[in-house]
Scaffold this motif. Structure first.
Motif, PDB file in Angstrom:
ATOM      1  N   LEU A 105      40.902  33.538  44.432  1.00  0.00           N
ATOM      2  CA  LEU A 105      39.555  33.515  45.007  1.00  0.00           C
ATOM      3  C   LEU A 105      38.852  34.848  44.781  1.00  0.00           C
ATOM      4  CD1 LEU A 105      40.069  31.666  48.393  1.00  0.00           C
ATOM      5  CD2 LEU A 105      38.686  30.922  46.472  1.00  0.00           C
ATOM      6  N   GLY A 106      39.609  35.928  44.906  1.00  0.00           N
ATOM      7  CA  GLY A 106      39.022  37.252  44.679  1.00  0.00           C
ATOM      8  C   GLY A 106      38.497  37.390  43.260  1.00  0.00           C
ATOM      9  N   LYS A 107      39.254  36.889  42.300  1.00  0.00           N
ATOM     10  CA  LYS A 107      38.812  36.952  40.906  1.00  0.00           C
ATOM     11  C   LYS A 107      37.535  36.150  40.692  1.00  0.00           C
ATOM     12  CE  LYS A 107      43.268  37.729  38.692  1.00  0.00           C
ATOM     13  NZ  LYS A 107      44.307  37.138  37.834  1.00  0.00           N
ATOM     14  N   SER A 108      37.481  34.936  41.272  1.00  0.00           N
ATOM     15  CA  SER A 108      36.290  34.115  41.071  1.00  0.00           C
ATOM     16  C   SER A 108      35.084  34.680  41.809  1.00  0.00           C
ATOM     17  CB  SER A 108      36.543  32.673  41.500  1.00  0.00           C
ATOM     18  OG  SER A 108      36.717  32.603  42.883  1.00  0.00           O
ATOM     19  N   ALA A 109      35.325  35.484  42.836  1.00  0.00           N
ATOM     20  CA  ALA A 109      34.216  36.120  43.562  1.00  0.00           C
ATOM     21  C   ALA A 109      33.806  37.434  42.901  1.00  0.00           C
ATOM     22  CB  ALA A 109      34.609  36.372  45.007  1.00  0.00           C
ATOM     23  N   GLY A 110      34.494  37.812  41.833  1.00  0.00           N
ATOM     24  CA  GLY A 110      34.136  39.033  41.107  1.00  0.00           C
ATOM     25  C   GLY A 110      34.806  40.288  41.631  1.00  0.00           C
ATOM     26  N   ILE A 111      35.830  40.127  42.457  1.00  0.00           N
ATOM     27  CA  ILE A 111      36.541  41.284  43.002  1.00  0.00           C
ATOM     28  C   ILE A 111      37.607  41.705  41.999  1.00  0.00           C
ATOM     29  CG2 ILE A 111      37.986  42.106  44.890  1.00  0.00           C
ATOM     30  CD1 ILE A 111      36.560  40.039  46.673  1.00  0.00           C
ATOM     31  N   LYS A 112      37.664  42.979  41.717  1.00  0.00           N
ATOM     32  CA  LYS A 112      38.625  43.488  40.736  1.00  0.00           C
ATOM     33  C   LYS A 112      39.999  43.635  41.366  1.00  0.00           C
ATOM     34  CE  LYS A 112      34.998  45.976  38.394  1.00  0.00           C
ATOM     35  NZ  LYS A 112      34.277  47.206  38.409  1.00  0.00           N
ATOM     36  N   ILE A 113      41.033  43.321  40.591  1.00  0.00           N
ATOM     37  CA  ILE A 113      42.410  43.433  41.069  1.00  0.00           C
ATOM     38  C   ILE A 113      42.769  44.888  41.384  1.00  0.00           C
ATOM     39  CG2 ILE A 113      43.547  43.642  38.834  1.00  0.00           C
ATOM     40  CD1 ILE A 113      44.793  41.442  41.667  1.00  0.00           C
ATOM     41  N   SER A 114      42.040  45.826  40.781  1.00  0.00           N
ATOM     42  CA  SER A 114      42.308  47.243  41.059  1.00  0.00           C
ATOM     43  C   SER A 114      41.957  47.609  42.497  1.00  0.00           C
ATOM     44  CB  SER A 114      41.527  48.131  40.081  1.00  0.00           C
ATOM     45  OG  SER A 114      40.139  47.905  40.231  1.00  0.00           O
ATOM     46  N   ASN A 115      41.230  46.743  43.199  1.00  0.00           N
ATOM     47  CA  ASN A 115      40.886  47.004  44.598  1.00  0.00           C
ATOM     48  C   ASN A 115      41.910  46.437  45.571  1.00  0.00           C
ATOM     49  OD1 ASN A 115      38.563  48.381  43.917  1.00  0.00           O
ATOM     50  ND2 ASN A 115      37.314  46.536  43.941  1.00  0.00           N
ATOM     51  N   ILE A 116      43.099  46.119  45.085  1.00  0.00           N
ATOM     52  CA  ILE A 116      44.154  45.566  45.926  1.00  0.00           C
ATOM     53  C   ILE A 116      44.594  46.565  46.997  1.00  0.00           C
ATOM     54  CG2 ILE A 116      46.114  46.269  44.489  1.00  0.00           C
ATOM     55  CD1 ILE A 116      45.794  42.847  46.113  1.00  0.00           C
ATOM     56  N   TRP A 117      44.287  47.832  46.786  1.00  0.00           N
ATOM     57  CA  TRP A 117      44.657  48.854  47.764  1.00  0.00           C
ATOM     58  C   TRP A 117      43.966  48.641  49.110  1.00  0.00           C
ATOM     59  CZ3 TRP A 117      40.924  51.900  49.932  1.00  0.00           C
ATOM     60  CH2 TRP A 117      39.685  51.916  49.290  1.00  0.00           C
ATOM     61  N   VAL A 118      42.827  47.974  49.116  1.00  0.00           N
ATOM     62  CA  VAL A 118      42.086  47.784  50.371  1.00  0.00           C
ATOM     63  C   VAL A 118      42.877  46.918  51.349  1.00  0.00           C
ATOM     64  CG1 VAL A 118      39.973  46.884  51.415  1.00  0.00           C
ATOM     65  CG2 VAL A 118      39.851  48.193  49.295  1.00  0.00           C
ATOM     66  N   PRO A 119      43.277  45.685  50.994  1.00  0.00           N
ATOM     67  CA  PRO A 119      44.041  44.903  51.973  1.00  0.00           C
ATOM     68  C   PRO A 119      45.402  45.508  52.300  1.00  0.00           C
ATOM     69  CG  PRO A 119      43.863  43.719  49.900  1.00  0.00           C
ATOM     70  CD  PRO A 119      42.984  44.919  49.794  1.00  0.00           C
ATOM     71  N   ILE A 120      46.005  46.180  51.324  1.00  0.00           N
ATOM     72  CA  ILE A 120      47.296  46.822  51.593  1.00  0.00           C
ATOM     73  C   ILE A 120      47.119  47.941  52.612  1.00  0.00           C
ATOM     74  CG2 ILE A 120      49.114  48.258  50.570  1.00  0.00           C
ATOM     75  CD1 ILE A 120      48.813  46.507  48.020  1.00  0.00           C
ATOM     76  N   THR A 121      46.071  48.751  52.447  1.00  0.00           N
ATOM     77  CA  THR A 121      45.791  49.826  53.395  1.00  0.00           C
ATOM     78  C   THR A 121      45.513  49.267  54.786  1.00  0.00           C
ATOM     79  OG1 THR A 121      44.876  51.172  51.622  1.00  0.00           O
ATOM     80  CG2 THR A 121      44.295  51.799  53.886  1.00  0.00           C
ATOM     81  N   VAL A 122      44.729  48.207  54.859  1.00  0.00           N
ATOM     82  CA  VAL A 122      44.422  47.595  56.157  1.00  0.00           C
ATOM     83  C   VAL A 122      45.700  47.078  56.815  1.00  0.00           C
ATOM     84  CG1 VAL A 122      43.250  45.649  57.261  1.00  0.00           C
ATOM     85  CG2 VAL A 122      42.038  47.042  55.589  1.00  0.00           C
ATOM     86  N   ALA A 123      46.545  46.403  56.051  1.00  0.00           N
ATOM     87  CA  ALA A 123      47.797  45.882  56.603  1.00  0.00           C
ATOM     88  C   ALA A 123      48.668  47.019  57.136  1.00  0.00           C
ATOM     89  CB  ALA A 123      48.550  45.078  55.549  1.00  0.00           C
ATOM     90  N   LEU A 124      48.735  48.123  56.386  1.00  0.00           N
ATOM     91  CA  LEU A 124      49.539  49.262  56.835  1.00  0.00           C
ATOM     92  C   LEU A 124      48.942  49.922  58.080  1.00  0.00           C
ATOM     93  CD1 LEU A 124      50.505  50.838  53.396  1.00  0.00           C
ATOM     94  CD2 LEU A 124      51.995  49.595  54.970  1.00  0.00           C
ATOM     95  N   LEU A 125      47.618  50.023  58.145  1.00  0.00           N
ATOM     96  CA  LEU A 125      46.969  50.593  59.324  1.00  0.00           C
ATOM     97  C   LEU A 125      47.263  49.763  60.576  1.00  0.00           C
ATOM     98  CD1 LEU A 125      43.476  51.612  57.890  1.00  0.00           C
ATOM     99  CD2 LEU A 125      45.266  53.158  58.691  1.00  0.00           C
ATOM    100  N   VAL A 126      47.214  48.461  60.422  1.00  0.00           N
ATOM    101  CA  VAL A 126      47.481  47.578  61.566  1.00  0.00           C
ATOM    102  C   VAL A 126      48.958  47.613  61.941  1.00  0.00           C
ATOM    103  CG1 VAL A 126      47.495  45.157  62.328  1.00  0.00           C
ATOM    104  CG2 VAL A 126      45.520  46.070  61.107  1.00  0.00           C
TER     105      VAL A 126
END
Length: 185
Positions: free
Chosen positions: A133-154
């Motif tokens: 879904l991220g790819k079809s929405a135009g989100i780059k795979i290089s931005n995977i750090w965002v959800p990983i960072t959020v998961a680690l913060l939580v």
């Protein structure tokens, strides 16, 4: 096709998705998209992505919200009732059966191990469609750090997701106002 058959078709499409998808609402989204956009051609892909964004922004399970929006777009309020019932009914029936049976096996070590073993598969079933879904929405795979960072913060710092959402909203607004607007000029 008469109206009764159209309602039945809506119900059956979403019942099938609800019955055969493991991993919750986000795991259902690619299946809903495939049925609604690719197979049935009820919506264009950009319409579906807009509807998905709306479904994420209103309270409730994303799969139910998406089903209701699709049903409404297709056949109005009654269409929403049929898609909503179709997506909810399988889970309701399965949970009811599990509740009836599970009380007899809740202390069984084999059953406990099976549930522990299924957890990683459920995570994979959620992550894989989200990447698509991220790819079809135009989100780059290089931005995977965002959800990983959020998961680690939580997880590690025990920061409430509410604060992360608020921070993200404020950051997004400021970014749009000060950076994105300046690049347009």
């Amino acid at each position: 096709m008469n109206l009764a058959k159209q309602y039945l078709e809506l119900f059956l499409v979403f019942f099938k998705i609800g019955a055969f998808t493991f991993g919750g609402g986000y795991a259902m989204i690619p299946l809903i998209r495939n049925e609604v956009v690719n197979k049935k051609k009820w919506l264009a892909d950009n319409e579906f992505m807009d509807m998905l964004a709306l479904a994420q922004s209103v309270p409730g399970p994303i799969s139910l919200n998406t089903a209701i929006f699709v049903g409404n777009k297709r056949l109005g309020f009654k269409g929403s009732l049929f898609t909503g019932a179709g997506i909810i009914l399988p889970s309701f029936i399965i949970i009811l059966l599990i509740a009836i049976v599970f009380t007899q096996f809740k202390d069984n070590q084999v059953v406990e191990r099976i549930f522990r073993g299924v957890r990683p598969a459920v995570v994979a079933l959620i992550v894989a469609p989200l990447l698509g879904l991220g790819k079809s929405a135009g989100i780059k795979i290089s931005n995977i750090w965002v959800p990983i960072t959020v998961a680690l913060l939580v997880w590690l710092l025990k920061i409430s997701p509410v604060y992360i959402i608020l921070f993200s909203a404020i950051f997004g607004i400021l970014y749009f106002l000060f950076i994105k607007q300046k690049t347009k000029k």
